[in-house]
Each structure stands twice: as structure tokens, then as C-alpha cells.
Write a protein that holds these residues in place. Structure first.
Motif, PDB file in Angstrom:
ATOM      1  N   SER A 156     -49.211   9.768 -21.671  1.00 25.39           N
ATOM      2  CA  SER A 156     -50.461   9.632 -20.926  1.00 25.39           C
ATOM      3  C   SER A 156     -50.559  10.758 -19.893  1.00 25.39           C
ATOM      4  O   SER A 156     -49.564  11.409 -19.563  1.00 25.39           O
ATOM      5  CB  SER A 156     -50.509   8.281 -20.216  1.00 25.39           C
ATOM      6  N   ASP A 157     -51.754  10.955 -19.366  1.00 21.14           N
ATOM      7  CA  ASP A 157     -51.940  11.979 -18.336  1.00 21.14           C
ATOM      8  C   ASP A 157     -51.055  11.712 -17.122  1.00 21.14           C
ATOM      9  O   ASP A 157     -50.477  12.635 -16.550  1.00 21.14           O
ATOM     10  CB  ASP A 157     -53.410  12.042 -17.910  1.00 21.14           C
ATOM     11  N   GLY A 158     -50.939  10.450 -16.718  1.00 21.23           N
ATOM     12  CA  GLY A 158     -50.102  10.099 -15.573  1.00 21.23           C
ATOM     13  C   GLY A 158     -48.640  10.404 -15.821  1.00 21.23           C
ATOM     14  O   GLY A 158     -47.936  10.911 -14.934  1.00 21.23           O
ATOM     15  N   ALA A 159     -48.156  10.102 -17.023  1.00 21.14           N
ATOM     16  CA  ALA A 159     -46.760  10.381 -17.364  1.00 21.14           C
ATOM     17  C   ALA A 159     -46.510  11.887 -17.428  1.00 21.14           C
ATOM     18  O   ALA A 159     -45.470  12.371 -16.982  1.00 21.14           O
ATOM     19  CB  ALA A 159     -46.389   9.710 -18.679  1.00 21.14           C
ATOM     20  N   LEU A 160     -47.474  12.632 -17.971  1.00 17.62           N
ATOM     21  CA  LEU A 160     -47.337  14.089 -18.008  1.00 17.62           C
ATOM     22  C   LEU A 160     -47.257  14.665 -16.602  1.00 17.62           C
ATOM     23  O   LEU A 160     -46.421  15.525 -16.318  1.00 17.62           O
ATOM     24  CB  LEU A 160     -48.533  14.715 -18.736  1.00 17.62           C
ATOM     25  N   ALA A 161     -48.115  14.171 -15.720  1.00 18.05           N
ATOM     26  CA  ALA A 161     -48.101  14.654 -14.340  1.00 18.05           C
ATOM     27  C   ALA A 161     -46.770  14.334 -13.669  1.00 18.05           C
ATOM     28  O   ALA A 161     -46.216  15.158 -12.932  1.00 18.05           O
ATOM     29  CB  ALA A 161     -49.264  14.044 -13.557  1.00 18.05           C
ATOM     30  N   LEU A 162     -46.235  13.146 -13.930  1.00 22.51           N
ATOM     31  CA  LEU A 162     -44.974  12.759 -13.317  1.00 22.51           C
ATOM     32  C   LEU A 162     -43.815  13.597 -13.838  1.00 22.51           C
ATOM     33  O   LEU A 162     -42.982  14.069 -13.051  1.00 22.51           O
ATOM     34  CB  LEU A 162     -44.683  11.273 -13.534  1.00 22.51           C
ATOM     35  N   VAL A 163     -43.731  13.806 -15.132  1.00 31.13           N
ATOM     36  CA  VAL A 163     -42.606  14.581 -15.667  1.00 31.13           C
ATOM     37  C   VAL A 163     -42.664  16.014 -15.135  1.00 31.13           C
ATOM     38  O   VAL A 163     -41.626  16.611 -14.809  1.00 31.13           O
ATOM     39  CB  VAL A 163     -42.539  14.506 -17.218  1.00 31.13           C
ATOM     40  N   GLU A 164     -43.847  16.553 -14.969  1.00 29.41           N
ATOM     41  CA  GLU A 164     -43.987  17.892 -14.405  1.00 29.41           C
ATOM     42  C   GLU A 164     -43.595  17.893 -12.922  1.00 29.41           C
ATOM     43  O   GLU A 164     -42.894  18.789 -12.446  1.00 29.41           O
ATOM     44  CB  GLU A 164     -45.416  18.390 -14.579  1.00 29.41           C
ATOM     45  N   SER A 165     -44.016  16.877 -12.186  1.00 30.33           N
ATOM     46  CA  SER A 165     -43.704  16.772 -10.764  1.00 30.33           C
ATOM     47  C   SER A 165     -42.204  16.603 -10.531  1.00 30.33           C
ATOM     48  O   SER A 165     -41.625  17.247  -9.644  1.00 30.33           O
ATOM     49  CB  SER A 165     -44.462  15.589 -10.157  1.00 30.33           C
ATOM     50  N   GLY A 169     -31.173  17.637 -12.375  1.00 36.17           N
ATOM     51  CA  GLY A 169     -31.649  18.519 -13.424  1.00 36.17           C
ATOM     52  C   GLY A 169     -32.070  17.864 -14.721  1.00 36.17           C
ATOM     53  O   GLY A 169     -32.700  18.519 -15.560  1.00 36.17           O
ATOM     54  N   ARG A 170     -31.763  16.598 -14.903  1.00 39.00           N
ATOM     55  CA  ARG A 170     -32.219  15.943 -16.134  1.00 39.00           C
ATOM     56  C   ARG A 170     -33.743  15.920 -16.205  1.00 39.00           C
ATOM     57  O   ARG A 170     -34.310  15.896 -17.296  1.00 39.00           O
ATOM     58  CB  ARG A 170     -31.646  14.531 -16.236  1.00 39.00           C
ATOM     59  N   ALA A 171     -34.403  15.954 -15.048  1.00 41.99           N
ATOM     60  CA  ALA A 171     -35.872  16.009 -15.034  1.00 41.99           C
ATOM     61  C   ALA A 171     -36.368  17.294 -15.687  1.00 41.99           C
ATOM     62  O   ALA A 171     -37.415  17.296 -16.343  1.00 41.99           O
ATOM     63  CB  ALA A 171     -36.393  15.888 -13.608  1.00 41.99           C
ATOM     64  N   LEU A 172     -35.628  18.382 -15.512  1.00 43.07           N
ATOM     65  CA  LEU A 172     -35.991  19.645 -16.156  1.00 43.07           C
ATOM     66  C   LEU A 172     -35.875  19.540 -17.673  1.00 43.07           C
ATOM     67  O   LEU A 172     -36.718  20.062 -18.407  1.00 43.07           O
ATOM     68  CB  LEU A 172     -35.119  20.782 -15.629  1.00 43.07           C
ATOM     69  N   ASP A 173     -34.843  18.849 -18.144  1.00 41.63           N
ATOM     70  CA  ASP A 173     -34.688  18.633 -19.580  1.00 41.63           C
ATOM     71  C   ASP A 173     -35.840  17.787 -20.130  1.00 41.63           C
ATOM     72  O   ASP A 173     -36.356  18.058 -21.220  1.00 41.63           O
ATOM     73  CB  ASP A 173     -33.355  17.949 -19.894  1.00 41.63           C
ATOM     74  N   GLY A 174     -36.243  16.764 -19.375  1.00 38.56           N
ATOM     75  CA  GLY A 174     -37.364  15.929 -19.798  1.00 38.56           C
ATOM     76  C   GLY A 174     -38.655  16.717 -19.869  1.00 38.56           C
ATOM     77  O   GLY A 174     -39.441  16.570 -20.821  1.00 38.56           O
ATOM     78  N   PHE A 175     -38.895  17.576 -18.888  1.00 35.44           N
ATOM     79  CA  PHE A 175     -40.088  18.417 -18.884  1.00 35.44           C
ATOM     80  C   PHE A 175     -40.057  19.376 -20.071  1.00 35.44           C
ATOM     81  O   PHE A 175     -41.065  19.577 -20.758  1.00 35.44           O
ATOM     82  CB  PHE A 175     -40.186  19.172 -17.561  1.00 35.44           C
ATOM     83  N   ASP A 176     -38.886  19.954 -20.333  1.00 34.74           N
ATOM     84  CA  ASP A 176     -38.742  20.856 -21.475  1.00 34.74           C
ATOM     85  C   ASP A 176     -39.046  20.121 -22.774  1.00 34.74           C
ATOM     86  O   ASP A 176     -39.738  20.650 -23.659  1.00 34.74           O
ATOM     87  CB  ASP A 176     -37.329  21.446 -21.490  1.00 34.74           C
ATOM     88  N   ASP A 177     -38.554  18.896 -22.906  1.00 36.30           N
ATOM     89  CA  ASP A 177     -38.855  18.105 -24.108  1.00 36.30           C
ATOM     90  C   ASP A 177     -40.349  17.841 -24.225  1.00 36.30           C
ATOM     91  O   ASP A 177     -40.924  17.959 -25.311  1.00 36.30           O
ATOM     92  CB  ASP A 177     -38.110  16.768 -24.087  1.00 36.30           C
ATOM     93  N   ARG A 195     -39.705  19.142  -8.529  1.00 38.25           N
ATOM     94  CA  ARG A 195     -38.829  18.690  -7.451  1.00 38.25           C
ATOM     95  C   ARG A 195     -37.377  19.049  -7.748  1.00 38.25           C
ATOM     96  O   ARG A 195     -36.626  19.465  -6.854  1.00 38.25           O
ATOM     97  CB  ARG A 195     -38.975  17.184  -7.244  1.00 38.25           C
ATOM     98  N   ALA A 196     -36.959  18.879  -8.994  1.00 37.62           N
ATOM     99  CA  ALA A 196     -35.576  19.202  -9.374  1.00 37.62           C
ATOM    100  C   ALA A 196     -35.305  20.688  -9.219  1.00 37.62           C
ATOM    101  O   ALA A 196     -34.229  21.090  -8.769  1.00 37.62           O
ATOM    102  CB  ALA A 196     -35.311  18.756 -10.809  1.00 37.62           C
ATOM    103  N   GLU A 197     -36.261  21.493  -9.581  1.00 41.18           N
ATOM    104  CA  GLU A 197     -36.099  22.930  -9.458  1.00 41.18           C
ATOM    105  C   GLU A 197     -36.038  23.345  -7.987  1.00 41.18           C
ATOM    106  O   GLU A 197     -35.250  24.202  -7.607  1.00 41.18           O
ATOM    107  CB  GLU A 197     -37.254  23.630 -10.166  1.00 41.18           C
ATOM    108  N   ALA A 198     -36.858  22.702  -7.164  1.00 41.16           N
ATOM    109  CA  ALA A 198     -36.908  23.038  -5.742  1.00 41.16           C
ATOM    110  C   ALA A 198     -35.687  22.538  -4.979  1.00 41.16           C
ATOM    111  O   ALA A 198     -35.198  23.208  -4.070  1.00 41.16           O
ATOM    112  CB  ALA A 198     -38.178  22.463  -5.114  1.00 41.16           C
ATOM    113  N   ASP A 199     -35.195  21.348  -5.351  1.00 43.60           N
ATOM    114  CA  ASP A 199     -34.093  20.744  -4.592  1.00 43.60           C
ATOM    115  C   ASP A 199     -33.324  19.768  -5.481  1.00 43.60           C
ATOM    116  O   ASP A 199     -33.681  18.596  -5.579  1.00 43.60           O
ATOM    117  CB  ASP A 199     -34.643  20.006  -3.365  1.00 43.60           C
ATOM    118  N   PRO A 200     -32.263  20.227  -6.129  1.00 42.51           N
ATOM    119  CA  PRO A 200     -31.477  19.362  -7.011  1.00 42.51           C
ATOM    120  C   PRO A 200     -30.842  18.160  -6.308  1.00 42.51           C
ATOM    121  O   PRO A 200     -30.433  17.212  -6.973  1.00 42.51           O
ATOM    122  CB  PRO A 200     -30.401  20.281  -7.581  1.00 42.51           C
TER     123      PRO A 200
END
Length: 135
Positions: free
Chosen positions: A91-100, A114-122, A104-109
Motif C-alpha cells: 500500500s502507499d502507506g507501507a511504501l512510505a514507511l519502508v522508505e522512511s 540496517g535491516r530497514a535498508l534491506d527491506g527498502f531494497d527488496d 532513518r537507518a541510513e542517517a542514524d543506525p
């Protein structure tokens, strides 16, 4: 890095009744000592539950309400990536959250791991999004 796109019932990660999943996730938001159990339940739900909207709601609940530094934040992003891979849609909300969460992970681990980065990549890979921004 992508894991195997085939999803099978993982040992130790059973499909649980929705009521139990909701109860477990709500409990961890008030008691961080329950993070290991909540992580097991969230991953099991993301990998085995056939209700995409329910899986997204669970990930969004954790991804928006867990405290900064909780390992569940990165895990919520990763599980959204699993959801994108399994269902081919978020959903749009889930896409926005995975990107957010990834930002955040990139800015401050120490805020979101970093698993959030893997989720965004997926999500990017399996939903073919943001292709024009990919290097």
C-alpha cells in the motif's frame, strides 16, 4: 543483498492466529522485554500469513510505534520487503514507511538498524519502484 525469493513455512516461525499476533505486538510496545517474541511473531507473520493487508498493518504498527533504537524498527522495514516480495504489492502507506525507515537507518543506525535498508531494497526490486533513481 537479496535472500531467496521462494517463501516456505520457516521452522520456528508458524502462522499464528491474528488475535495472538495483535496481542503480542501490542504487548511489546509497552514492554521491551518482549522484543524477541515479537520479532519471531512479526517475521512469522510476514513470511507465512496470506493476508497482505494484515501483514502490512502489523509492520506499520511496529514501524510507527516502536521506540527509537528498538531492533523491531529495522525488522518492520525488512518484513515490509518480504511482503513486497511475496505479494508483489505494498500500500502507499507501507511504501512510505519502508522508505522512511530506510532513510532513518541510513542517517542514524542507532535509531533504526540496517535491516530497514534491506527491506527498502527488496521493495524497490520486487515492486520495480524508483527505477529511475537507481544507480
Amino acid at each position: 543483498m537479496h535472500s531467496d525469493p521462494r517463501f516456505e513455512n520457516q521452522p520456528g516461525l508458524p502462522h499464528l492466529p491474528h488475535e495472538l499476533v495483535v496481542e503480542t505486538l501490542e504487548r511489546v510496545l509497552h514492554d521491551r522485554s518482549q522484543e524477541n517474541e515479537a520479532a519471531r511473531v512479526l517475521v512469522g507473520t510476514a513470511l507465512n500469513d496470506d493476508d497482505r493487508e494484515f501483514v502490512e498493518r502489523c509492520c506499520m504498527q511496529i514501524g510507527t510505534r516502536a521506540v527509537s533504537g528498538s531492533p523491531l524498527l529495522g525488522l518492520a522495514g525488512l518484513c515490509l520487503g518480504h511482503t513486497a516480495r511475496r505479494f508483489g504489492h505494498l500500500s502507499d502507506g507501507a511504501l512510505a514507511l519502508v522508505e522512511s525507515l530506510a532513510a532513518r537507518a541510513e542517517a542514524d543506525p542507532s535509531d533504526v538498524d540496517g535491516r530497514a535498508l534491506d527491506g527498502f531494497d527488496d521493495a524497490r526490486s520486487f515492486l520495480h519502484l524508483w527505477d529511475s533513481e537507481a544507480p
